[in-house]
Design a protein around this motif. Structure first.
Motif, PDB file in Angstrom:
ATOM      1  N   LYS A  96      22.420   8.842  25.290  1.00 35.76           N
ATOM      2  CA  LYS A  96      22.097  10.097  25.812  1.00 35.76           C
ATOM      3  C   LYS A  96      20.390  10.335  25.378  1.00 35.76           C
ATOM      4  O   LYS A  96      20.147  10.133  24.172  1.00 35.76           O
ATOM      5  N   LYS A  97      19.854  10.747  26.369  1.00 35.51           N
ATOM      6  CA  LYS A  97      18.138  10.963  26.516  1.00 35.51           C
ATOM      7  C   LYS A  97      17.872  12.500  26.368  1.00 35.51           C
ATOM      8  O   LYS A  97      18.390  13.075  27.381  1.00 35.51           O
ATOM      9  N   TYR A  98      17.191  12.911  25.344  1.00 33.81           N
ATOM     10  CA  TYR A  98      16.746  14.288  25.304  1.00 33.81           C
ATOM     11  C   TYR A  98      15.486  14.504  25.822  1.00 33.81           C
ATOM     12  O   TYR A  98      14.409  13.681  25.916  1.00 33.81           O
ATOM     13  N   LEU A  99      15.156  15.757  26.229  1.00 35.90           N
ATOM     14  CA  LEU A  99      13.685  16.092  26.858  1.00 35.90           C
ATOM     15  C   LEU A  99      12.630  15.933  25.901  1.00 35.90           C
ATOM     16  O   LEU A  99      11.476  15.518  26.179  1.00 35.90           O
ATOM     17  N   ASP A 100      13.094  16.173  24.597  1.00 38.72           N
ATOM     18  CA  ASP A 100      11.864  16.149  23.626  1.00 38.72           C
ATOM     19  C   ASP A 100      11.489  14.716  23.330  1.00 38.72           C
ATOM     20  O   ASP A 100      10.746  14.456  22.257  1.00 38.72           O
ATOM     21  N   GLY A 101      12.202  13.494  23.862  1.00 37.74           N
ATOM     22  CA  GLY A 101      11.956  12.356  23.675  1.00 37.74           C
ATOM     23  C   GLY A 101      12.934  11.563  22.533  1.00 37.74           C
ATOM     24  O   GLY A 101      12.942  10.336  22.477  1.00 37.74           O
ATOM     25  N   SER A 102      13.872  12.393  21.758  1.00 40.59           N
ATOM     26  CA  SER A 102      14.937  11.684  21.080  1.00 40.59           C
ATOM     27  C   SER A 102      15.936  11.099  22.044  1.00 40.59           C
ATOM     28  O   SER A 102      16.186  11.383  23.479  1.00 40.59           O
ATOM     29  N   GLN A 103      16.527  10.218  21.405  1.00 43.73           N
ATOM     30  CA  GLN A 103      17.743   9.508  22.058  1.00 43.73           C
ATOM     31  C   GLN A 103      18.859   9.148  21.224  1.00 43.73           C
ATOM     32  O   GLN A 103      18.587   8.705  20.000  1.00 43.73           O
ATOM     33  N   TYR A 104      20.064   9.266  21.535  1.00 37.16           N
ATOM     34  CA  TYR A 104      21.111   8.636  20.969  1.00 37.16           C
ATOM     35  C   TYR A 104      21.685   7.451  21.680  1.00 37.16           C
ATOM     36  O   TYR A 104      22.323   7.827  22.797  1.00 37.16           O
ATOM     37  N   GLU A 105      22.477   6.686  20.852  1.00 41.76           N
ATOM     38  CA  GLU A 105      22.877   5.600  21.585  1.00 41.76           C
ATOM     39  C   GLU A 105      24.244   5.348  20.459  1.00 41.76           C
ATOM     40  O   GLU A 105      23.833   4.793  19.361  1.00 41.76           O
TER      41      GLU A 105
END
Length: 520
Positions: A96-105
């Motif tokens: 999941k990629k977030y608009l603020d540039g963070s990402q969870y895998e």
């Protein structure tokens, strides 16, 4: 999502009056539409489900629900997800990629981060470990943007339990955590070399050093020529010794009172004052200027070391003087007379110019004190006073001594100049009548030496002969020079007043006993 009996617009393949095959269906409210594969009237297979706000899902469907692998985009947040779905929810493994540039895998449980995964925030910091209900929970490791690394337990996004924090600067903490701070039993190895092993409360040592204390009397008397020892403790505000701390770097310093000049002082002294080094504020009500300290070395050891070092060059070291063997007998001189001769050159009619006389090998000393030093005197001849590291909250500086002041040591020259002015005002004698008397007083307060060799006078800076250290008040300071400061805090310095009193039998203004140079 598909409601039988509710009409909408459908364009596509059908079978037995049911949507079956590939087709486009626009829902009655026109907010949703689906384009893709159908089976028995339900979305089934590969398709794309769109919403009027721009959000959509594209991927696998089973019996009308998003099921399997797919891609989801949310127009309102700008977030997107690629991975597994179950009953229309994010569930399983995905990114999941977030608009603020963070990402969870990692793993999801019905829309929430749960299980094992890796979260990279918008600043590039990375957490790898366990999650529960979107929060870091359980064991995990964190890589911070400043280079720090943490490995240990987490509770509700906070470091809690047991963990190890490796700082980018090399510091290391291992122990208990609570609410993202050091709490409980733990050990810190600081990059400065300081260690603390004990209890912590809210990120600070439970037994934390807050001050330096020099043991003994605040005013200490030392006989002229005697070495002394300074013991220091690290204490808290209650005066308790902090034994859990080790390795703090302490430096010892000596000074004398800084005398402010009046407009009546001679221009030569004023020029010297302009070159004054930085002043140190003391708790005694006045500022102080640095005075040299040295490690005390017994004269017998100096002679022994000097003889070994000069055996091949025909030089015999006597105290701090280097004299040719053939001149040893002639060197049996009266040290006091030597002082008088030297001071005569400084304050008599020799027109000595400390500003212009800057030729010699010890350029750094010349620049600092405005005087020329003899090439026979090397700075390395003064043993350096090493800093001490406190162990179990304690440090000691053993066998230290006040060295001789440098040639043209400004504070003493200023005092002598002031004494001369006072003497002139209080006496009715002429300058010629009182010249020898004032000259003798001046010479006895100086600590530079002149040795006559072959009829020539050479100034020599005696760095170890303690007999001519000037009696009076000196300041001893011990300061914390740990770098970088331990836990961002430098302890305030500790001070004592050191009174140098004349040796028994010596009175202020009297002639000192002659120092004899032994025959070899």
């Amino acid at each position: 999502m598909d409601k039988p009996g509710v009409s909408g617009r459908y364009v596509g393949e059908m079978k037995q009056q049911l949507r079956d095959g590939f087709g486009l269906y626009v829902y009655p409210n026109s907010f949703f539409q689906y384009e893709g594969e159908w089976k028995n009237g339900k979305k089934h297979g590969i398709g794309k489900f769109l919403m009027k706000d721009g959000s959509y899902y594209e991927g696998e469907f089973v019996n009308g629900e998003m099921e399997g692998n797919g891609f989801r985009y949310w127009a309102s947040s700008g977030n997107e997800y690629s991975g597994q779905f179950t009953q229309g929810e994010i569930h399983g493994y995905g990114v999941k990629k977030y608009l603020d540039g963070s990402q969870y895998e990692g793993e999801f449980h019905f829309g929430a981060r749960a299980g094992h995964g890796a979260l990279t925030d918008g600043e590039g910091q990375v957490y790898r470990g366990s999650f529960h209900n979107n929060k870091k929970q359980g064991e995990g490791e964190m890589y911070y943007k400043n280079g720090d690394q943490y490995q240990g337990d987490w509770v509700l996004n906070r470091r809690q339990g047991h963990g190890i924090l490796q700082y980018a600067d090399g510091s290391l903490y291992e122990g208990q955590w609570r609410n993202d701070l050091f709490n409980g039993q733990g050990s810190l190895i600081h990059c400065s070399g300081v260690t603390y092993d004990g209890m912590w409360i809210n990120g600070r040592p439970a037994a934390e050093a807050t001050k330096l204390v020099i043991l003994g009397e605040e005013i200490r008397e030392v006989v002229q020529g005697s070495p002394f020892t300074i013991e220091v403790q690290l204490q808290n505000n209650e005066g308790e010794l902090i034994e859990a701390e080790n390795g703090r770097v302490l430096q010892i310093w000596a000074g004398v009172k800084h005398v402010k000049l009046s407009p009546n002082v001679s221009s030569t002294v004023l020029e010297l004052e302009d070159l004054e080094e930085s002043l140190v504020e003391t708790p005694l009500g006045y500022d102080a200027i640095s005075y040299p300290l040295t490690q005390y070395v017994p004269e017998s050891e100096q002679v022994k070391a000097g003889s070994a070092a000069s055996s091949k060059s025909g030089i015999t070291t006597v105290g701090s003087f280097s004299i040719k063997d053939g001149d040893v007998n002639e060197a049996k001189l009266d040290f006091l007379a030597a002082i008088e001769n030297t001071r005569g050159s400084l304050y008599g009619t020799s027109n000595h110019s400390p500003v212009n006389e800057r030729k010699g090998t010890n350029q750094q000393e010349e620049d600092l004190y405005g005087c020329q030093l003899s090439p026979a005197v090397e700075k390395d001849s003064v043993p350096a006073l090493a800093n001490q590291r406190a162990e179990s909250g304690y440090a000691v500086f053993r066998n230290i001594a006040l060295s001789l002041p440098p040639v043209c040591y400004r504070p003493f020259m200023i005092l002598d100049e002031l004494e001369k002015k006072m003497s002139k005002k209080s006496s009715s004698r002429t300058l010629s009548d009182k010249g020898p008397v004032s000259q003798e007083k001046i010479t006895e307060s100086r600590s530079d030496v002149s040795i006559k060799l072959g009829g020539k006078s050479k100034k020599v800076l005696n760095t170890t002969d303690r007999q001519i250290v000037r009696p009076g008040d000196y300041i001893i300071m011990v300061k914390d020079v740990t770098a970088p400061p331990f836990l961002g805090r430098t302890l305030s310095p500790a001070f004592i007043l050191l009174k140098i009193i004349p040796q028994k039998g010596n009175k202020k203004g009297s002639r000192k006993e002659h120092h004899k140079v032994p025959n070899n």
